[in-house]
Write a protein that holds these residues in place. Structure first.
Motif, PDB file in Angstrom:
ATOM      1  N   GLY A   4       0.614  -0.956   0.020  1.00 34.54           N
ATOM      2  CA  GLY A   4      -0.525  -0.182   0.105  1.00 34.54           C
ATOM      3  C   GLY A   4       1.160   1.547   0.099  1.00 34.54           C
ATOM      4  O   GLY A   4       0.305   2.257   0.461  1.00 34.54           O
ATOM      5  N   VAL A   5       1.715   1.184  -0.883  1.00 31.22           N
ATOM      6  CA  VAL A   5       3.023   2.641  -0.753  1.00 31.22           C
ATOM      7  C   VAL A   5       2.525   3.200  -1.790  1.00 31.22           C
ATOM      8  O   VAL A   5       1.945   2.555  -2.629  1.00 31.22           O
ATOM      9  CB  VAL A   5       4.568   1.921  -1.067  1.00 31.22           C
ATOM     10  CG1 VAL A   5       5.300   3.319  -0.969  1.00 31.22           C
ATOM     11  CG2 VAL A   5       4.731   1.162   0.046  1.00 31.22           C
ATOM     12  N   THR A   6       2.169   4.475  -1.321  1.00 27.32           N
ATOM     13  CA  THR A   6       2.082   5.683  -2.461  1.00 27.32           C
ATOM     14  C   THR A   6       3.011   5.671  -3.417  1.00 27.32           C
ATOM     15  O   THR A   6       4.218   5.761  -2.450  1.00 27.32           O
ATOM     16  CB  THR A   6       1.381   6.885  -1.595  1.00 27.32           C
ATOM     17  OG1 THR A   6       2.885   7.497  -1.088  1.00 27.32           O
ATOM     18  CG2 THR A   6       0.450   6.580  -0.682  1.00 27.32           C
ATOM     19  N   PRO A   7       3.127   6.353  -4.522  1.00 25.99           N
ATOM     20  CA  PRO A   7       4.153   6.708  -5.599  1.00 25.99           C
ATOM     21  C   PRO A   7       5.627   7.739  -4.311  1.00 25.99           C
ATOM     22  O   PRO A   7       6.118   8.096  -4.997  1.00 25.99           O
ATOM     23  CB  PRO A   7       3.453   7.173  -6.621  1.00 25.99           C
ATOM     24  CG  PRO A   7       2.074   6.344  -6.610  1.00 25.99           C
ATOM     25  CD  PRO A   7       1.408   6.281  -4.931  1.00 25.99           C
ATOM     26  N   GLU A   8       4.642   8.837  -4.329  1.00 24.11           N
ATOM     27  CA  GLU A   8       5.560   9.200  -3.236  1.00 24.11           C
ATOM     28  C   GLU A   8       5.989   9.118  -2.498  1.00 24.11           C
ATOM     29  O   GLU A   8       7.504   9.369  -1.982  1.00 24.11           O
ATOM     30  CB  GLU A   8       4.791  10.993  -2.703  1.00 24.11           C
ATOM     31  CG  GLU A   8       3.519  11.896  -3.345  1.00 24.11           C
ATOM     32  CD  GLU A   8       2.609  11.124  -4.145  1.00 24.11           C
ATOM     33  OE1 GLU A   8       1.475   9.991  -3.795  1.00 24.11           O
ATOM     34  OE2 GLU A   8       1.678  11.745  -5.189  1.00 24.11           O
ATOM     35  N   GLN A   9       5.608   7.990  -1.528  1.00 24.57           N
ATOM     36  CA  GLN A   9       6.581   7.486  -0.511  1.00 24.57           C
ATOM     37  C   GLN A   9       7.428   6.193  -0.990  1.00 24.57           C
ATOM     38  O   GLN A   9       8.798   6.746  -0.569  1.00 24.57           O
ATOM     39  CB  GLN A   9       5.392   7.051   0.557  1.00 24.57           C
ATOM     40  CG  GLN A   9       4.352   7.133   1.128  1.00 24.57           C
ATOM     41  CD  GLN A   9       3.585   5.771   2.174  1.00 24.57           C
ATOM     42  OE1 GLN A   9       3.106   4.809   1.183  1.00 24.57           O
ATOM     43  NE2 GLN A   9       2.936   7.088   2.988  1.00 24.57           N
TER      44      GLN A   9
ATOM     45  N   ARG B 189      12.090   7.385  -0.820  1.00 31.17           N
ATOM     46  CA  ARG B 189      12.262   6.193  -0.364  1.00 31.17           C
ATOM     47  C   ARG B 189      13.653   6.013  -1.119  1.00 31.17           C
ATOM     48  O   ARG B 189      14.582   5.684  -0.978  1.00 31.17           O
ATOM     49  CB  ARG B 189      11.626   4.792  -0.384  1.00 31.17           C
ATOM     50  CG  ARG B 189      12.411   3.214   0.651  1.00 31.17           C
ATOM     51  CD  ARG B 189      11.351   2.513   0.028  1.00 31.17           C
ATOM     52  NE  ARG B 189      11.056   1.611  -1.205  1.00 31.17           N
ATOM     53  CZ  ARG B 189      12.622   1.404  -2.167  1.00 31.17           C
ATOM     54  NH1 ARG B 189      13.317   1.102  -1.951  1.00 31.17           N
ATOM     55  NH2 ARG B 189      12.132   1.004  -3.167  1.00 31.17           N
ATOM     56  N   LEU B 190      13.621   5.792  -2.482  1.00 38.19           N
ATOM     57  CA  LEU B 190      14.330   5.824  -3.848  1.00 38.19           C
ATOM     58  C   LEU B 190      15.067   6.638  -3.441  1.00 38.19           C
ATOM     59  O   LEU B 190      16.366   6.229  -3.757  1.00 38.19           O
ATOM     60  CB  LEU B 190      13.661   5.438  -5.178  1.00 38.19           C
ATOM     61  CG  LEU B 190      12.613   4.327  -5.347  1.00 38.19           C
ATOM     62  CD1 LEU B 190      12.125   4.962  -5.836  1.00 38.19           C
ATOM     63  CD2 LEU B 190      13.625   3.316  -5.351  1.00 38.19           C
ATOM     64  N   ARG B 191      14.733   8.218  -3.167  1.00 36.75           N
ATOM     65  CA  ARG B 191      15.787   8.948  -2.782  1.00 36.75           C
ATOM     66  C   ARG B 191      17.137   9.284  -1.498  1.00 36.75           C
ATOM     67  O   ARG B 191      17.711   9.891  -2.121  1.00 36.75           O
ATOM     68  CB  ARG B 191      15.245  11.038  -2.993  1.00 36.75           C
ATOM     69  CG  ARG B 191      14.593  11.312  -4.480  1.00 36.75           C
ATOM     70  CD  ARG B 191      13.380  11.938  -4.353  1.00 36.75           C
ATOM     71  NE  ARG B 191      12.932  12.142  -5.416  1.00 36.75           N
ATOM     72  CZ  ARG B 191      12.006  14.162  -5.939  1.00 36.75           C
ATOM     73  NH1 ARG B 191      11.067  14.510  -5.020  1.00 36.75           N
ATOM     74  NH2 ARG B 191      11.640  14.013  -6.884  1.00 36.75           N
ATOM     75  N   SER B 192      16.165   8.753  -0.959  1.00 32.92           N
ATOM     76  CA  SER B 192      16.696   8.708   0.047  1.00 32.92           C
ATOM     77  C   SER B 192      17.697   7.183  -0.418  1.00 32.92           C
ATOM     78  O   SER B 192      19.515   7.875  -0.006  1.00 32.92           O
ATOM     79  CB  SER B 192      15.818   7.664   1.336  1.00 32.92           C
ATOM     80  OG  SER B 192      16.311   7.491   2.374  1.00 32.92           O
TER      81      SER B 192
END
Length: 83
Positions: free
Chosen positions: A39-44, A48-51
């Protein structure tokens, strides 16, 4: 199928070519094949990927610095050794 029309072939012909090439007909390149995990949103997911990218870039900087130090030390010790 717009691509088949662009190529001037029948949909079934293009599908046959894709199957023969081992390309999944239901997955689109660069797209998601299902719902986001847990249930991860695209923004989340983006956060996560940027981090993760920032973490990997920091690791790369550290490794490059360590490599440069070891390279300099190796050059120093080669110059000091007189066999």
């Amino acid at each position: 199928m717009g691509i088949a029309a662009d190529l001037g072939v029948m949909d079934a012909t293009l599908s046959g070519w894709l199957k023969a090439a081992g390309v999944s007909l239901h997955a689109r390149p660069g797209g998601r094949t299902g719902p986001p995990p847990d249930g991860v949103t695209p923004e989340q997911e983006l956060a996560r990927l940027r981090s993760r990218v920032a973490e990997l870039e920091a690791d790369a900087r550290k490794l490059n610095t360590e490599r440069d130090i070891l390279r300099a030390a190796a050059k120093y010790f080669v110059g000091e050794t007189r066999w």
